[in-house]
Structures are given as structure tokens and as C-alpha cells.
Design a protein around this motif. Structure first.
Motif, PDB file in Angstrom:
ATOM      1  N   ILE A 141      94.259  15.343  -5.109  1.00  0.00           N
ATOM      2  CA  ILE A 141      93.433  14.236  -4.616  1.00  0.00           C
ATOM      3  C   ILE A 141      93.266  14.286  -3.107  1.00  0.00           C
ATOM      4  O   ILE A 141      92.181  14.075  -2.579  1.00  0.00           O
ATOM      5  N   ASP A 142      94.352  14.509  -2.395  1.00  0.00           N
ATOM      6  CA  ASP A 142      94.281  14.459  -0.939  1.00  0.00           C
ATOM      7  C   ASP A 142      93.379  15.552  -0.366  1.00  0.00           C
ATOM      8  O   ASP A 142      92.582  15.285   0.541  1.00  0.00           O
ATOM      9  N   ALA A 143      93.456  16.748  -0.909  1.00  0.00           N
ATOM     10  CA  ALA A 143      92.577  17.823  -0.457  1.00  0.00           C
ATOM     11  C   ALA A 143      91.120  17.521  -0.827  1.00  0.00           C
ATOM     12  O   ALA A 143      90.210  17.747  -0.024  1.00  0.00           O
ATOM     13  N   HIS A 144      90.908  16.989  -2.030  1.00  0.00           N
ATOM     14  CA  HIS A 144      89.554  16.653  -2.474  1.00  0.00           C
ATOM     15  C   HIS A 144      88.966  15.562  -1.593  1.00  0.00           C
ATOM     16  O   HIS A 144      87.802  15.640  -1.162  1.00  0.00           O
ATOM     17  N   HIS A 145      89.759  14.544  -1.300  1.00  0.00           N
ATOM     18  CA  HIS A 145      89.338  13.441  -0.428  1.00  0.00           C
ATOM     19  C   HIS A 145      88.972  13.968   0.959  1.00  0.00           C
ATOM     20  O   HIS A 145      87.943  13.596   1.531  1.00  0.00           O
ATOM     21  N   ASP A 177      94.416   8.264  -6.969  1.00  0.00           N
ATOM     22  CA  ASP A 177      92.964   8.138  -7.050  1.00  0.00           C
ATOM     23  C   ASP A 177      92.336   7.892  -5.686  1.00  0.00           C
ATOM     24  O   ASP A 177      93.010   7.482  -4.754  1.00  0.00           O
ATOM     25  N   TYR A 178      91.034   8.103  -5.621  1.00  0.00           N
ATOM     26  CA  TYR A 178      90.207   7.625  -4.513  1.00  0.00           C
ATOM     27  C   TYR A 178      88.782   7.525  -5.042  1.00  0.00           C
ATOM     28  O   TYR A 178      88.473   8.004  -6.141  1.00  0.00           O
ATOM     29  N   PRO A 209      92.645   7.272  -0.757  1.00  0.00           N
ATOM     30  CA  PRO A 209      93.615   7.670  -1.781  1.00  0.00           C
ATOM     31  C   PRO A 209      94.733   6.635  -1.938  1.00  0.00           C
ATOM     32  O   PRO A 209      95.250   6.117  -0.942  1.00  0.00           O
ATOM     33  N   PHE A 210      95.042   6.344  -3.196  1.00  0.00           N
ATOM     34  CA  PHE A 210      96.096   5.371  -3.501  1.00  0.00           C
ATOM     35  C   PHE A 210      96.781   5.777  -4.790  1.00  0.00           C
ATOM     36  O   PHE A 210      96.207   6.469  -5.625  1.00  0.00           O
ATOM     37  N   ASP A 211      98.029   5.335  -4.936  1.00  0.00           N
ATOM     38  CA  ASP A 211      98.806   5.584  -6.144  1.00  0.00           C
ATOM     39  C   ASP A 211      98.675   4.389  -7.070  1.00  0.00           C
ATOM     40  O   ASP A 211      98.758   3.238  -6.618  1.00  0.00           O
ATOM     41  N   THR A 212      98.445   4.643  -8.351  1.00  0.00           N
ATOM     42  CA  THR A 212      98.318   3.568  -9.326  1.00  0.00           C
ATOM     43  C   THR A 212      99.667   3.290  -9.978  1.00  0.00           C
ATOM     44  O   THR A 212     100.583   4.117  -9.905  1.00  0.00           O
ATOM     45  N   ASP A 213      99.750   2.158 -10.654  1.00  0.00           N
ATOM     46  CA  ASP A 213     100.995   1.829 -11.354  1.00  0.00           C
ATOM     47  C   ASP A 213     101.136   2.602 -12.664  1.00  0.00           C
ATOM     48  O   ASP A 213     102.173   2.549 -13.297  1.00  0.00           O
ATOM     49  N   SER A 256      84.703   8.166  -8.881  1.00  0.00           N
ATOM     50  CA  SER A 256      86.156   8.034  -8.780  1.00  0.00           C
ATOM     51  C   SER A 256      86.785   9.374  -9.103  1.00  0.00           C
ATOM     52  O   SER A 256      86.383  10.045 -10.054  1.00  0.00           O
ATOM     53  N   PHE A 257      87.785   9.744  -8.334  1.00  0.00           N
ATOM     54  CA  PHE A 257      88.505  10.985  -8.539  1.00  0.00           C
ATOM     55  C   PHE A 257      89.982  10.645  -8.680  1.00  0.00           C
ATOM     56  O   PHE A 257      90.487   9.784  -7.965  1.00  0.00           O
ATOM     57  N   GLY A 258      90.658  11.287  -9.627  1.00  0.00           N
ATOM     58  CA  GLY A 258      92.068  10.981  -9.817  1.00  0.00           C
ATOM     59  C   GLY A 258      92.775  12.045 -10.615  1.00  0.00           C
ATOM     60  O   GLY A 258      92.170  12.963 -11.160  1.00  0.00           O
ATOM     61  N   THR A 259      94.077  11.878 -10.698  1.00  0.00           N
ATOM     62  CA  THR A 259      94.910  12.817 -11.427  1.00  0.00           C
ATOM     63  C   THR A 259      95.165  12.384 -12.859  1.00  0.00           C
ATOM     64  O   THR A 259      95.715  13.155 -13.644  1.00  0.00           O
TER      65      THR A 259
END
Length: 122
Positions: free
Chosen positions: A77-81, A104-105, A95-99, A116-119
Motif C-alpha cells: 500500500i505505501d509504495a502504491h500510495h 488501505d488508502y 494510508p491507514f490500518d483497518t480493524d 480504494s486500494f488495500g491489502t
């Protein structure tokens, strides 16, 4: 296995889940609720395909006019962002971490669509 998923936001996500199931024949795969019983995330299948949806005031940052978006699974995510920001994408959610364990970002494209992009992989 898909890496791109449509995501819909509904003011009444519970009613939307029921409608999509009853009217269009979707199969409910997963429904997550918040502590008040509101649907914050749901996954519905139609054959081999999947859509995700959430209530209008879910925990993720969402622009007020964003009723529909695409969710794309990416590994870093961080590289994509960083790449998106360097290319001039309007970042609408840093970028943020979900529960639920995803990172995601979200970014707006040149036509105003939010991606939206996420893992998280449903």
C-alpha cells in the motif's frame, strides 16, 4: 482469484443486502456489524463474482458524494500510495490500518472517481 472488487455504499446497508439477495439472487457471504448493529461491511456473491458494500457512515474515510467505488487489492500500500501521489492523484484517504487487518488508502482519478486500494482480499 480476483483483485478488483466493486464497492457500493448505501444509507441502509442492511436493506441493501436483503434487496440484493431477494431481488437479484446474490448470496450473502459475510456481514460485519458495528457495536450498534449497523452493517459496516458486507460481501455478496453472484456466481464466482463478489461485490462489497457498507453503510453510509462506515469507519473508513469516505467523501460525501462517494456512493460507488472500486476496491483494488495491492501488496504494498505505501509504495502504491507514493506512486499515485507522485503522479498527481488526489489522495482522499491517506494510508491507514483497518480493524480487520487491512491497510488501505483512497485516491480520486482524473474524472473524479474514487479508487480504494488495500491489502484485504475477500
Amino acid at each position: 482469484m480476483s483483485s478488483i472488487y466493486p464497492v457500493f455504499r448505501y444509507p441502509d446497508a442492511r436493506a441493501a443486502v436483503a434487496f440484493l439477495r431477494d431481488a437479484f439472487g446474490f448470496t450473502v457471504q459475510q456481514v460485519d456489524e458495528d457495536s450498534d448493529g449497523n452493517v459496516r461491511h458486507a460481501e455478496l456473491r453472484y456466481g464466482d463474482d463478489l461485490v462489497m458494500l457498507a453503510g453510509g457512515d462506515g469507519p473508513q474515510v469516505r467523501p460525501a458524494d462517494d456512493d460507488y467505488r472500486i476496491y483494488v487489492v495491492v501488496e504494498d500500500i505505501d509504495a502504491h500510495h507514493k506512486r499515485a501521489a507522485a503522479a498527481g492523484a488526489e489522495i482522499v484517504a491517506e494510508p491507514f490500518d483497518t480493524d480487520y487487518g487491512s491497510r488501505d488508502y483512497a485516491a480520486r482519478d482524473v474524472a473524479g472517481n474514487v479508487w480504494s486500494f488495500g491489502t484485504y482480499r475477500p
